[in-house]
Design a protein around this motif. Structure first.
Motif: not given
Length: 116
Positions: A45-71
């Protein structure tokens, strides 16, 4: 792989090159690489990823959006949470090869510095 690409129709070959460049752009950020490695063992989940990377939800979501967009990643909704997973788990192996090349380069540079 080179032989497989050279046998393709020129339009398909150009599209493959474009897709590859797009993937490389997605990998061109250390946080996105960390996300890929975080997803190597399965969906999170996004929450798990935030905890693992020790960063904020908006930051993780932004990076995930890019990765999703690129397949690179897929998203699946489970209740109120969205879980992300690697679309192509073999991508981690490819990144490991790149890391190995960069480790060799770092060693070469270190050797050059030591000789000076």
């Amino acid at each position: 792989m080179g032989d497989q690409v050279s046998g393709l129709d020129p339009a398909l070959r150009a599209e493959l090159h474009e897709l590859t460049a797009s993937l490389c752009k997605a990998l061109n950020d250390s946080k996105r690489l960390m996300l890929i490695y975080a997803l190597a063992d399965g969906s999170r989940s996004v929450g798990e990823l935030c905890a693992m990377l020790e960063t904020t939800q908006p930051n993780v979501s932004q990076h995930l959006a890019m990765l999703r967009e690129r397949g690179v990643v897929d998203a699946t909704r489970r209740g109120t949470s969205i879980f992300y997973s690697l679309r192509y788990p073999r991508l981690v192996e490819a990144i490991d090869v790149l890391r190995g090349v960069m480790a060799e380069e770092a060693g070469r540079r270190q050797g050059l510095v030591a000789k000076q």
